[in-house]
Design a protein around this motif. Structure first.
Motif, short mmCIF file in Angstrom:
data_model
loop_
_atom_site.label_atom_id
_atom_site.label_comp_id
_atom_site.label_asym_id
_atom_site.label_seq_id
_atom_site.Cartn_x
_atom_site.Cartn_y
_atom_site.Cartn_z
N THR A 22 0.81 -1.21 0.00
CA THR A 22 0.00 0.00 0.00
C THR A 22 0.84 1.26 0.00
O THR A 22 0.54 2.23 -0.71
CB THR A 22 -0.94 -0.01 1.22
N ALA A 23 1.93 1.27 0.78
CA ALA A 23 2.77 2.48 0.86
C ALA A 23 3.36 2.81 -0.51
O ALA A 23 3.41 3.99 -0.91
CB ALA A 23 3.89 2.27 1.88
N LEU A 24 3.79 1.80 -1.24
CA LEU A 24 4.33 2.03 -2.57
C LEU A 24 3.27 2.58 -3.51
O LEU A 24 3.51 3.53 -4.26
CB LEU A 24 4.91 0.73 -3.14
N SER A 25 2.07 2.00 -3.46
CA SER A 25 1.00 2.46 -4.34
C SER A 25 0.63 3.90 -4.03
O SER A 25 0.35 4.70 -4.95
CB SER A 25 -0.23 1.56 -4.22
N ARG A 26 0.65 4.29 -2.78
CA ARG A 26 0.32 5.67 -2.41
C ARG A 26 1.40 6.63 -2.91
O ARG A 26 1.08 7.73 -3.38
CB ARG A 26 0.17 5.78 -0.89
N GLY A 27 2.65 6.23 -2.81
CA GLY A 27 3.72 7.08 -3.32
C GLY A 27 3.59 7.30 -4.82
O GLY A 27 3.77 8.42 -5.32
N LEU A 28 3.25 6.26 -5.55
CA LEU A 28 3.07 6.39 -6.99
C LEU A 28 1.86 7.26 -7.33
O LEU A 28 1.89 8.02 -8.30
CB LEU A 28 2.93 5.01 -7.63
N GLU A 29 0.81 7.16 -6.52
CA GLU A 29 -0.38 7.99 -6.76
C GLU A 29 -0.06 9.47 -6.56
O GLU A 29 -0.60 10.32 -7.25
CB GLU A 29 -1.52 7.56 -5.85
N LEU A 30 0.83 9.76 -5.62
CA LEU A 30 1.24 11.16 -5.43
C LEU A 30 1.92 11.70 -6.70
O LEU A 30 1.67 12.82 -7.11
CB LEU A 30 2.19 11.30 -4.24
N LEU A 31 2.77 10.88 -7.30
CA LEU A 31 3.45 11.30 -8.51
C LEU A 31 2.47 11.49 -9.66
O LEU A 31 2.61 12.40 -10.48
CB LEU A 31 4.53 10.28 -8.89
N ARG A 32 1.43 10.66 -9.71
CA ARG A 32 0.41 10.77 -10.75
C ARG A 32 -0.46 12.02 -10.57
O ARG A 32 -1.11 12.46 -11.51
CB ARG A 32 -0.49 9.54 -10.75
N ALA A 33 -0.46 12.58 -9.38
CA ALA A 33 -1.35 13.71 -9.09
C ALA A 33 -0.90 14.99 -9.79
O ALA A 33 -1.68 15.93 -9.93
CB ALA A 33 -1.42 13.95 -7.58
N PHE A 34 0.35 15.03 -10.23
CA PHE A 34 0.84 16.22 -10.93
C PHE A 34 0.30 16.21 -12.35
O PHE A 34 0.59 15.31 -13.13
CB PHE A 34 2.37 16.25 -10.94
N GLY A 35 -0.51 17.22 -12.67
CA GLY A 35 -1.10 17.30 -13.99
C GLY A 35 -0.23 18.07 -14.96
O GLY A 35 0.75 18.72 -14.58
N ALA A 36 -0.60 17.99 -16.23
CA ALA A 36 0.15 18.70 -17.27
C ALA A 36 0.07 20.21 -17.02
O ALA A 36 -0.98 20.76 -16.74
CB ALA A 36 -0.42 18.37 -18.64
N GLY A 37 1.22 20.88 -17.11
CA GLY A 37 1.26 22.32 -16.95
C GLY A 37 1.29 22.79 -15.50
O GLY A 37 1.29 23.99 -15.24
N GLU A 38 1.29 21.85 -14.55
CA GLU A 38 1.33 22.23 -13.13
C GLU A 38 2.72 21.96 -12.59
O GLU A 38 3.17 20.83 -12.57
CB GLU A 38 0.30 21.43 -12.33
N GLU A 39 3.38 23.01 -12.13
CA GLU A 39 4.73 22.83 -11.64
C GLU A 39 4.77 22.39 -10.18
O GLU A 39 5.44 21.45 -9.83
CB GLU A 39 5.53 24.13 -11.80
N TYR A 40 4.04 23.10 -9.33
CA TYR A 40 4.17 22.87 -7.90
C TYR A 40 2.84 22.51 -7.25
O TYR A 40 1.80 23.09 -7.56
CB TYR A 40 4.74 24.12 -7.21
N LEU A 41 2.90 21.56 -6.33
CA LEU A 41 1.75 21.20 -5.51
C LEU A 41 2.22 21.05 -4.07
O LEU A 41 3.32 20.55 -3.81
CB LEU A 41 1.12 19.88 -5.97
N GLY A 42 1.38 21.48 -3.12
CA GLY A 42 1.70 21.33 -1.70
C GLY A 42 1.08 20.06 -1.14
O GLY A 42 0.29 19.38 -1.79
N ASN A 43 1.43 19.76 0.11
CA ASN A 43 0.92 18.55 0.74
C ASN A 43 -0.60 18.55 0.83
O ASN A 43 -1.24 17.51 0.65
CB ASN A 43 1.53 18.39 2.13
N ALA A 44 -1.19 19.73 1.11
CA ALA A 44 -2.65 19.80 1.22
C ALA A 44 -3.31 19.49 -0.12
O ALA A 44 -4.31 18.76 -0.17
CB ALA A 44 -3.06 21.19 1.71
N GLU A 45 -2.76 20.05 -1.20
CA GLU A 45 -3.32 19.78 -2.52
C GLU A 45 -3.17 18.32 -2.91
O GLU A 45 -4.08 17.71 -3.48
CB GLU A 45 -2.64 20.67 -3.57
N LEU A 46 -2.03 17.74 -2.59
CA LEU A 46 -1.81 16.33 -2.90
C LEU A 46 -2.75 15.44 -2.11
O LEU A 46 -3.27 14.45 -2.62
CB LEU A 46 -0.35 15.96 -2.61
N SER A 47 -2.98 15.81 -0.85
CA SER A 47 -3.91 15.05 -0.03
C SER A 47 -5.32 15.12 -0.60
O SER A 47 -6.04 14.12 -0.68
CB SER A 47 -3.88 15.57 1.41
#
Length: 271
Positions: A22-47
């Protein structure tokens, strides 16, 4: 704006599989959360986007930053994708697609110049050819795909050194010095000459440096702003490849090939 992924339902079903991490899958989902054209995301946005609790997100982003998969902007207190994740993507591309993309461009240059054209990648202090195209004339460079040649004393190896960061290059040069102290002064001089040639011409020269009867030009193939660096060369008999031919003919042609390869690698634009 992206909708929250809320992966908990999928993970609940996956959790029944004892091999699912599960921990690995969650880490990969965080990386997938970055959309095209978006440079920066904070912990709250990622959550919010993933449905992963914020304390868990904080631990995951810290770990991903330490591993080089995220970069942290202290002023913004946000993260962006790091060179590590880009390098993974380009290693996949290199293993699956770049040979097919580069081959026709390389072969056209080989046919036009009667030279050998090779695409290589670094492995410690060696270069490994991942693709080789030969002209129709007499074969002078009888190297094939999979051949390994020295990094420090060849045009393609020194071109690769020109394409990486100064910090990484200095680390490798220190390893070379320790591994071959007797020949190091001459090796160091040739590397610095290649750096000067690259700054002057946009490519490196080798005039009988590695093998007396072979001359070549080479340049780095820098992908995604340095996330992955390969190199490509064009070489043949020193008897017909004079300094002028290298500088005025082969070098500019090789630069065109590199641009063609990089343009072919760019994803299609969405309009």
């Amino acid at each position: 704006m992206n909708k929250p992924l809320h992966i908990d339902d999928e993970q609940d079903s996956a959790a029944k599989d004892r091999n699912f991490v599960t921990a690995l899958s969650r880490g990969l989902e965080l990386l997938r959360a970055f959309g095209a054209g978006e440079e920066y995301l904070g912990n709250a946005e990622l959550s919010s986007r993933t449905g992963i609790p914020r304390p868990t997100v904080s631990r995951l982003t810290y770990t991903l930053k330490q591993l080089g998969y995220l970069q942290h902007n202290e002023r913004l207190e946000k993260y962006r994708l790091g060179a590590g994740i880009l390098a993974l993507g380009y290693r996949y591309l290199a293993s699956m697609g770049i040979r097919d993309i580069a081959r026709p461009h390389m072969q056209r240059l080989a046919d036009a110049t009667d030279c050998a054209i090779a695409l290589g990648t670094a492995d410690r202090l060696s270069m490994t050819y991942v693709e080789v195209c030969q002209g129709s004339g007499p074969l002078v460079m009888r190297l094939e795909t999979g051949s390994r040649i020295p990094l420090a004393t060849t045009a393609i190896g020194r071109a690769w050194l020109c394409g990486i960061s100064a910090e990484r290059r200095n680390q490798l040069m220190d390893s070379m010095r320790q591994g071959d102290p007797d020949n190091w002064p001459a090796i160091e001089q040739s590397i610095h000459k290649s750096l000067d040639d690259y700054a002057t011409y946009g490519f490196c020269l080798s005039e009988g440096d590695w093998e007396r009867e072979i001359s070549a030009v080479a340049m780095p193939l820098i992908l995604e702003e340095g996330a992955e660096v390969m190199a490509i060369n064009c070489g043949g008999s020193s008897l017909r490849l004079s300094h002028r031919v290298l500088v005025e003919n082969l070098g500019p042609r090789l630069k065109d090939v590199v641009e063609q390869i990089k343009n072919s690698l760019e994803p299609p634009r969405i309009v």
